[in-house]
Design a protein around this motif. Structure first.
Motif, PDB file in Angstrom:
ATOM      1  N   GLY A   1      13.654  74.283 -20.446  1.00 14.85           N
ATOM      2  CA  GLY A   1      14.002  73.179 -21.732  1.00 14.85           C
ATOM      3  C   GLY A   1      13.311  73.858 -23.091  1.00 14.85           C
ATOM      4  N   LEU A   2      13.665  73.222 -24.218  1.00  9.43           N
ATOM      5  CA  LEU A   2      12.993  73.732 -25.377  1.00  9.43           C
ATOM      6  C   LEU A   2      11.765  73.205 -25.565  1.00  9.43           C
ATOM      7  CD1 LEU A   2      16.225  73.573 -27.375  1.00  9.43           C
ATOM      8  CD2 LEU A   2      15.341  75.547 -26.400  1.00  9.43           C
ATOM      9  N   GLY A   3      10.802  74.045 -26.599  1.00 10.00           N
ATOM     10  CA  GLY A   3       9.723  73.267 -27.360  1.00 10.00           C
ATOM     11  C   GLY A   3       8.546  73.816 -26.561  1.00 10.00           C
ATOM     12  N   TRP A   4       8.200  74.830 -25.880  1.00  9.69           N
ATOM     13  CA  TRP A   4       6.947  75.440 -25.357  1.00  9.69           C
ATOM     14  C   TRP A   4       6.455  76.079 -26.432  1.00  9.69           C
ATOM     15  CZ3 TRP A   4       5.626  74.943 -20.151  1.00  9.69           C
ATOM     16  CH2 TRP A   4       6.123  73.941 -19.368  1.00  9.69           C
ATOM     17  N   THR A   5       5.160  76.153 -26.300  1.00  6.97           N
ATOM     18  CA  THR A   5       4.102  76.834 -27.029  1.00  6.97           C
ATOM     19  C   THR A   5       3.460  77.996 -26.118  1.00  6.97           C
ATOM     20  OG1 THR A   5       2.239  75.528 -27.086  1.00  6.97           O
ATOM     21  CG2 THR A   5       3.756  75.034 -28.846  1.00  6.97           C
ATOM     22  N   ARG A   6       3.673  77.658 -24.736  1.00  9.07           N
ATOM     23  CA  ARG A   6       2.976  78.431 -23.891  1.00  9.07           C
ATOM     24  C   ARG A   6       3.889  79.140 -23.001  1.00  9.07           C
ATOM     25  NH1 ARG A   6      -2.655  77.370 -23.445  1.00  9.07           N
ATOM     26  NH2 ARG A   6      -3.157  75.533 -25.029  1.00  9.07           N
ATOM     27  N   ASP A   7       3.708  80.154 -22.302  1.00 13.96           N
ATOM     28  CA  ASP A   7       4.688  80.846 -21.056  1.00 13.96           C
ATOM     29  C   ASP A   7       4.919  79.717 -19.913  1.00 13.96           C
ATOM     30  OD1 ASP A   7       5.766  82.137 -18.918  1.00 13.96           O
ATOM     31  OD2 ASP A   7       4.214  83.866 -19.060  1.00 13.96           O
ATOM     32  N   PRO A   8       5.792  79.168 -19.687  1.00 11.96           N
ATOM     33  CA  PRO A   8       6.153  78.280 -18.805  1.00 11.96           C
ATOM     34  C   PRO A   8       5.965  78.590 -17.262  1.00 11.96           C
ATOM     35  CG  PRO A   8       8.310  78.531 -19.959  1.00 11.96           C
ATOM     36  CD  PRO A   8       7.079  79.536 -20.529  1.00 11.96           C
ATOM     37  N   PHE A   9       5.840  80.009 -17.136  1.00  9.89           N
ATOM     38  CA  PHE A   9       5.574  80.478 -15.768  1.00  9.89           C
ATOM     39  C   PHE A   9       4.244  81.338 -15.805  1.00  9.89           C
ATOM     40  CE2 PHE A   9      10.206  79.546 -15.779  1.00  9.89           C
ATOM     41  CZ  PHE A   9      10.018  78.355 -14.938  1.00  9.89           C
ATOM     42  N   GLY A  10       3.358  81.250 -16.841  1.00 11.44           N
ATOM     43  CA  GLY A  10       2.311  81.995 -16.799  1.00 11.44           C
ATOM     44  C   GLY A  10       1.209  81.561 -16.011  1.00 11.44           C
ATOM     45  N   GLY A  11       1.328  80.200 -15.692  1.00 10.20           N
ATOM     46  CA  GLY A  11       0.050  79.714 -14.991  1.00 10.20           C
ATOM     47  C   GLY A  11      -1.247  79.740 -15.617  1.00 10.20           C
ATOM     48  N   GLU A  12      -1.433  79.693 -16.843  1.00 13.74           N
ATOM     49  CA  GLU A  12      -2.672  79.643 -17.662  1.00 13.74           C
ATOM     50  C   GLU A  12      -3.608  78.554 -17.490  1.00 13.74           C
ATOM     51  OE1 GLU A  12      -1.609  80.188 -21.961  1.00 13.74           O
ATOM     52  OE2 GLU A  12       0.259  80.860 -21.321  1.00 13.74           O
ATOM     53  N   VAL A  13      -4.878  78.909 -17.384  1.00 11.72           N
ATOM     54  CA  VAL A  13      -5.825  77.756 -17.212  1.00 11.72           C
ATOM     55  C   VAL A  13      -6.725  77.861 -18.573  1.00 11.72           C
ATOM     56  CG1 VAL A  13      -7.757  76.781 -16.013  1.00 11.72           C
ATOM     57  CG2 VAL A  13      -6.003  77.896 -14.871  1.00 11.72           C
ATOM     58  N   GLU A  14      -6.665  76.754 -19.289  1.00 10.07           N
ATOM     59  CA  GLU A  14      -7.440  76.775 -20.645  1.00 10.07           C
ATOM     60  C   GLU A  14      -8.045  75.438 -20.875  1.00 10.07           C
ATOM     61  OE1 GLU A  14      -5.436  78.456 -23.860  1.00 10.07           O
ATOM     62  OE2 GLU A  14      -6.261  77.167 -25.016  1.00 10.07           O
ATOM     63  N   ALA A  15      -9.196  75.549 -21.154  1.00  6.07           N
ATOM     64  CA  ALA A  15      -9.968  74.169 -21.581  1.00  6.07           C
ATOM     65  C   ALA A  15      -9.638  73.117 -20.589  1.00  6.07           C
ATOM     66  CB  ALA A  15      -9.489  73.621 -23.026  1.00  6.07           C
ATOM     67  N   GLY A  16      -9.814  73.381 -19.336  1.00  8.29           N
ATOM     68  CA  GLY A  16      -9.897  72.440 -18.071  1.00  8.29           C
ATOM     69  C   GLY A  16      -8.296  71.969 -17.642  1.00  8.29           C
ATOM     70  N   ARG A  17      -7.329  72.811 -18.212  1.00  7.39           N
ATOM     71  CA  ARG A  17      -5.921  72.527 -17.701  1.00  7.39           C
ATOM     72  C   ARG A  17      -5.188  73.654 -17.145  1.00  7.39           C
ATOM     73  NH1 ARG A  17      -4.252  69.258 -23.570  1.00  7.39           N
ATOM     74  NH2 ARG A  17      -5.391  67.205 -22.865  1.00  7.39           N
ATOM     75  N   LEU A  18      -4.443  73.514 -16.326  1.00  7.11           N
ATOM     76  CA  LEU A  18      -3.507  74.272 -15.689  1.00  7.11           C
ATOM     77  C   LEU A  18      -2.000  73.985 -16.406  1.00  7.11           C
ATOM     78  CD1 LEU A  18      -2.261  76.586 -13.767  1.00  7.11           C
ATOM     79  CD2 LEU A  18      -2.052  74.824 -12.108  1.00  7.11           C
ATOM     80  N   TYR A  19      -1.589  75.041 -17.158  1.00  4.51           N
ATOM     81  CA  TYR A  19      -0.321  74.869 -17.977  1.00  4.51           C
ATOM     82  C   TYR A  19       0.913  75.406 -17.093  1.00  4.51           C
ATOM     83  CZ  TYR A  19      -2.684  73.238 -21.974  1.00  4.51           C
ATOM     84  OH  TYR A  19      -3.359  72.492 -22.960  1.00  4.51           O
ATOM     85  N   GLY A  20       2.193  75.140 -17.141  1.00  5.53           N
ATOM     86  CA  GLY A  20       3.239  75.716 -16.680  1.00  5.53           C
ATOM     87  C   GLY A  20       4.289  74.473 -16.241  1.00  5.53           C
TER      88      GLY A  20
END
Ligand code: ZN
Length: 422
Positions: free
Chosen positions: A103-122
Motif C-alpha cells: 500500500g501507499l504512505g510508507w517512509t521506510r523500506d517495507p521489507f527492510g526489517g529495520e530495527v530502530e529505537a526499540g521497534r521492528l519495522y516492516g
C-alpha cells in the motif's frame, strides 16, 4: 509450576533477545505478499530451518489438492514438533506468515526489517511475523532451560490467513495435523497486545444480491425494467430498516473496539448496467449486483441473519415486482469463542500477570482469523489468540512491532506452554 523453572525459562528468553528479534527481522525481509501468495516456500524453509536447529522434527507441507496451490505460487506450510515425555495431545502454536500488500504512505523500506529505537519495522512486523518468532522461541526457551514436558509442543507457520486461510490452517485441520485427536490447545500469536487474550470472533455472512430487469433503449426507459432502480429499493431497506435494527443488538462477547460489539452490515461493492468508463450505449440497466458483508453475533446465529435478509428482499420485491431478485452466498464463517474456563485461558492470564505485572483482559476480535478453522474443522475448542503488536497497526503503512513486546510475549507464551505441557 516450579518457580525455579519459571525463572530459568524467563532468563532464557531474555538471553535470546537479539536472536528472537533477528529472526523476526529475517522473516519480515521475505516479501510473502498475499495476494498473490509470494515467496511462501522461502519463508516456510527459513522457519523450518530454525525449528530444526532447535531440535524439532520438521515437515514442509504443500497444500496439495487446494486450487490456490499452483506452480507459480505454491502454498507451503511448515510444522515443527518437540516431542514430549508422554506424547499425548500436543500444545500447538500457530502463526500465519503471509502479509497484506504494502500500500501507499510508507517512509521506510517495507521489507527492510529495520530495527530502530526499540521497534521492528516492516510489512508483517506486527501482523504477524513477530508472533511467529515469539512462538518459535517460546518453545526453544523451554528446551534451553532444560524443562521436561509431558505433552509435545508443536509450532506451525501457515499461509493465506489474509485470504481466508483455506490452504493454511484450514488445510492443516483437514489433514488432521491440527485435530481434536492429537491437539489439546492452540494459541495463535496474532497482535492483540502483551496483556490481552483474544477468545474468539463474530460470524461473517458475505452474500451477493442480484437484481435482473429488462433491457430497452435509454431514450425510452419506460419500455424496460431498470435493475439498478430495483436494487435501490433493497438498499433503502438495508439503510432504513435493517441497519437500525442491527445497531440495537449487542453481544456479550468482549469485542474490541467496542463499536463492533453490535451487529453490522457493510456494502462492499456494487456493479450494474453499462460499464461507466467505456463509451456508453443508451440502454436500460438489466442487471445489478451488490456484495454485502454482514457480521453477526454469537447470540444471533447464521440462520437468523439469513432469514432476515430473505424477508427484506421480499419487501424490495413487493415494491418493484417487475424486477427479479436472487441471493447467492459468498462466504460464511460461524462465530467462535473459547470456553471462558478453558485451562488455556487460565495459563495465559497467569503468565501475563507474572511477566507484565498487570492483570490480563479477555477480548474478542472484530474480524475473523484462523481460530475459526481450529474450532470448526479441527474440533479443538481450546483456541485463543495472544501475541505481540498493536492490532491498530496491522495492515498500516510503517507497520511496526515493539521489541519489548516481542520479548514479553515470548516469555508469556513460554510460561503458558510450560504450564499446559508439563
Ligand atoms: Zn494476522
Amino acid at each position: 509450576m516450579h518457580s525455579a523453572a519459571v525463572d530459568r525459562v524467563i532468563a532464557e528468553v531474555e538471553r535470546a533477545r537479539d536472536e528472537i528479534v533477528d529472526f523476526a527481522a529475517r522473516l519480515v525481509r521475505i516479501p510473502t505478499v498475499n495476494p498473490p501468495g509470494a515467496d511462501y516456500e522461502a519463508c516456510a524453509s527459513v522457519i523450518g530451518d530454525q525449528l530444526r536447529a532447535h531440535g524439532a522434527s520438521v515437515h514442509l507441507l504443500p497444500a496439495l489438492g487446494r486450487v490456490e496451490h499452483t506452480p507459480e505460487h505454491p502454498r507451503i506450510n511448515v510444522v515443527g514438533r518437540h516431542d514430549g515425555v508422554s506424547n499425548g495431545h500436543a500444545i500447538h502454536l500457530n502463526g500465519h506468515f503471509d502479509v497484506v500488500p504494502v500500500g501507499l504512505g510508507w517512509t521506510r523500506d517495507p521489507f527492510g526489517g529495520e530495527v530502530e529505537a526499540g521497534r521492528l519495522y516492516g510489512r508483517g512486523s506486527c501482523d504477524m511475523k513477530s508472533g511467529v518468532a515469539a512462538a518459535v522461541f517460546a518453545a526453544e526457551a523451554i528446551r534451553r532451560a532444560g524443562v521436561r514436558h509431558a505433552a509435545p509442543i508443536e509450532i506451525s507457520g501457515t499461509v493465506d490467513e489474509e485470504s481466508g486461510g483455506f490452504a493454511g490452517v484450514g488445510w492443516l485441520a483437514e489433514q488432521k495435523w491440527i485435530s481434536h485427536e492429537r491437539t489439546r490447545a492452540v494459541i495463535i500469536p496474532e497482535p492483540f497486545g502483551v496483556d490481552r487474550v483474544c477468545i474468539g470472533h463474530r460470524g461473517v455472512y458475505w452474500f451477493e444480491v442480484i437484481a435482473e430487469g429488462r433491457i430497452a433503449h435509454g431514450s425510452m426507459p419506460y419500455l424496460g425494467v431498470n435493475a439498478i432502480e430495483g436494487m435501490s429499493h433493497f438498499l433503502d431497506l438495508v439503510r432504513d430498516e435493517l441497519g437500525p435494527a442491527l445497531h440495537q443488538r449487542v453481544t456479550a462477547m468482549p469485542v474490541v473496539p467496542e463499536g463492533s460489539r453490535r451487529a453490522t452490515i457493510n456494502i462492499n461493492g456494487i456493479d450494474g448496467g453499462q460499464p461507466v468508463d467505456d463509451v456508453p450505449s443508451p440502454c436500460v440497466a438489466d442487471r445489478c449486483r451488490v456484495v454485502f458483508d454482514r457480521r453477526f453475533l454469537l447470540e444471533e446465529g447464521l440462520e437468523k441473519a439469513r432469514t432476515e435478509i430473505a424477508a427484506l428482499l421480499q419487501k424490495a420485491q413487493a415494491r418493484m415486482p417487475e424486477v427479479t431478485f436472487a441471493i447467492a452466498d459468498r462466504l460464511i464463517f460461524e462465530p467462535t469463542q473459547a470456553p471462558e474456563d478453558a485451562p488455556l485461558i487460565g495459563a495465559l492470564t497467569r503468565a501475563i500477570e507474572k511477566v507484565t505485572g498487570r492483570a490480563a483482559s479477555l477480548v474478542a476480535s472484530p474480524g475473523t482469523y484462523d481460530q475459526k478453522h481450529v474450532a470448526r474443522i479441527a474440533g479443538v475448542p481450546q483456541c485463543v489468540a495472544y501475541g505481540p503488536g498493536e492490532l491498530a497497526l496491522a495492515h498500516q503503512p510503517d507497520e511496526y512491532c515493539s521489541v519489548d513486546d516481542i520479548i514479553s510475549c515470548t516469555k508469556v507464551l513460554a510460561l503458558a506452554v510450560m504450564e499446559l505441557s508439563t
